[in-house]
Design a protein around this motif. Structure first.
Motif, short mmCIF file in Angstrom:
data_model
loop_
_atom_site.label_atom_id
_atom_site.label_comp_id
_atom_site.label_asym_id
_atom_site.label_seq_id
_atom_site.Cartn_x
_atom_site.Cartn_y
_atom_site.Cartn_z
N LEU A 121 -13.89 -1.93 8.75
CA LEU A 121 -13.96 -1.67 10.19
C LEU A 121 -15.35 -1.17 10.55
N PRO A 122 -15.71 -1.16 11.84
CA PRO A 122 -17.05 -0.70 12.23
C PRO A 122 -17.40 0.71 11.75
N SER A 123 -16.44 1.66 11.79
CA SER A 123 -16.72 3.03 11.36
C SER A 123 -16.05 3.36 10.03
N LEU A 124 -14.76 3.13 9.93
CA LEU A 124 -13.98 3.48 8.74
C LEU A 124 -14.21 2.47 7.63
N LYS A 125 -14.68 2.96 6.46
CA LYS A 125 -15.03 2.06 5.36
C LYS A 125 -14.14 2.19 4.13
N GLY A 126 -13.38 3.28 4.03
CA GLY A 126 -12.51 3.44 2.88
C GLY A 126 -11.54 4.58 3.07
N LEU A 127 -10.47 4.54 2.25
CA LEU A 127 -9.42 5.54 2.35
C LEU A 127 -8.82 5.76 0.98
N ALA A 128 -8.48 7.01 0.69
CA ALA A 128 -7.84 7.34 -0.59
C ALA A 128 -6.84 8.47 -0.41
N LEU A 129 -5.74 8.38 -1.13
CA LEU A 129 -4.82 9.50 -1.28
C LEU A 129 -5.42 10.32 -2.42
N THR A 130 -5.93 11.49 -2.10
CA THR A 130 -6.64 12.28 -3.12
C THR A 130 -5.81 13.41 -3.71
N GLY A 131 -4.65 13.68 -3.11
CA GLY A 131 -3.83 14.73 -3.68
C GLY A 131 -2.44 14.80 -3.11
N ASP A 132 -1.51 15.15 -3.99
CA ASP A 132 -0.12 15.46 -3.65
C ASP A 132 0.27 16.51 -4.67
N PHE A 133 -0.17 17.74 -4.42
CA PHE A 133 -0.15 18.76 -5.45
C PHE A 133 0.15 20.11 -4.83
N GLU A 134 1.16 20.80 -5.34
CA GLU A 134 1.51 22.16 -4.94
C GLU A 134 1.65 22.34 -3.44
N GLY A 135 2.38 21.41 -2.79
CA GLY A 135 2.66 21.54 -1.37
C GLY A 135 1.53 21.15 -0.44
N VAL A 136 0.52 20.46 -0.97
CA VAL A 136 -0.61 20.02 -0.17
C VAL A 136 -0.83 18.53 -0.42
N VAL A 137 -0.92 17.77 0.66
CA VAL A 137 -1.29 16.36 0.57
C VAL A 137 -2.69 16.23 1.15
N THR A 138 -3.58 15.58 0.40
CA THR A 138 -4.94 15.36 0.90
C THR A 138 -5.25 13.87 0.88
#
Length: 173
Positions: A121-138
């Motif tokens: 896309l023009p601005s957004l170039k990538g995406l990752a699920l970086t965490g699902d750990f101890e009650g936090v999703v990043t």
């Protein structure tokens, strides 16, 4: 005069009832109510789309939307292991949802979105699920230019929206 004595008796009765209620220990009133633990929000998907002047990232959530922070970071890292996320970009945003999970109580993933993907896309170039750990999703998002964005929460269905404005075109002179 008889009217005043009735009024005084009624007032005394009210004070007596009110005073009795206030002597009940707080723990007794709490234990009488059914105990309900708040359900953890479940992150089920992430999707995106391009529009004429902005790109949109949408995080789908089952349950009540938890507090969410969006922060610019130098690099993206996987939460549990600390290794760098291999997304191409010069600028990154970390999106943190807490308390939240991308798995159910049995440890099965409820997240159906991409774990790591390149986006064109023009601005957004990538995406990752970086965490699902101890009650936090990043989640991490990558950009070639510094992102200018707005956020909001939408309901029915529950979702978090990140709108990233397109960079103005550079005119050559």
């Amino acid at each position: 005069m008889h009217h005043h004595s009735r009024l005084a008796a009624a007032a005394a009765a009210l004070l007596l009832v009110a005073g009795t209620g206030s002597t009940v220990p707080a723990s007794a009133s709490r234990s009488a109510a059914p105990s309900q633990a708040p359900a953890t929000a479940l992150v089920t998907n992430v999707r995106w789309g391009g529009h004429s002047s902005f790109d949109r990232l949408v995080v789908d959530i089952r349950g009540k939307v938890p507090p969410i922070t969006v922060q610019a970071v130098q690099r993206l890292h996987y939460d549990a292991i600390g290794t760098e996320v291999p997304l191409a970009g010069k600028h990154f945003l970390e999106i943190r949802l807490s308390p939240a999970a991308a798995h159910d109580d049995n440890g099965r993933s409820v997240y159906k979105g991409p774990k790591l993907t390149r986006i064109w896309l023009p601005s957004l170039k990538g995406l990752a699920l970086t965490g699902d750990f101890e009650g936090v999703v990043t989640l991490g998002a990558a950009f070639h230019t510094r992102p200018s964005y707005t956020t909001r929460v939408l309901h029915s269905p529950e979702r978090f929206v990140l709108d990233i404005r397109h960079a103005p075109p550079v005119c050559g002179r």
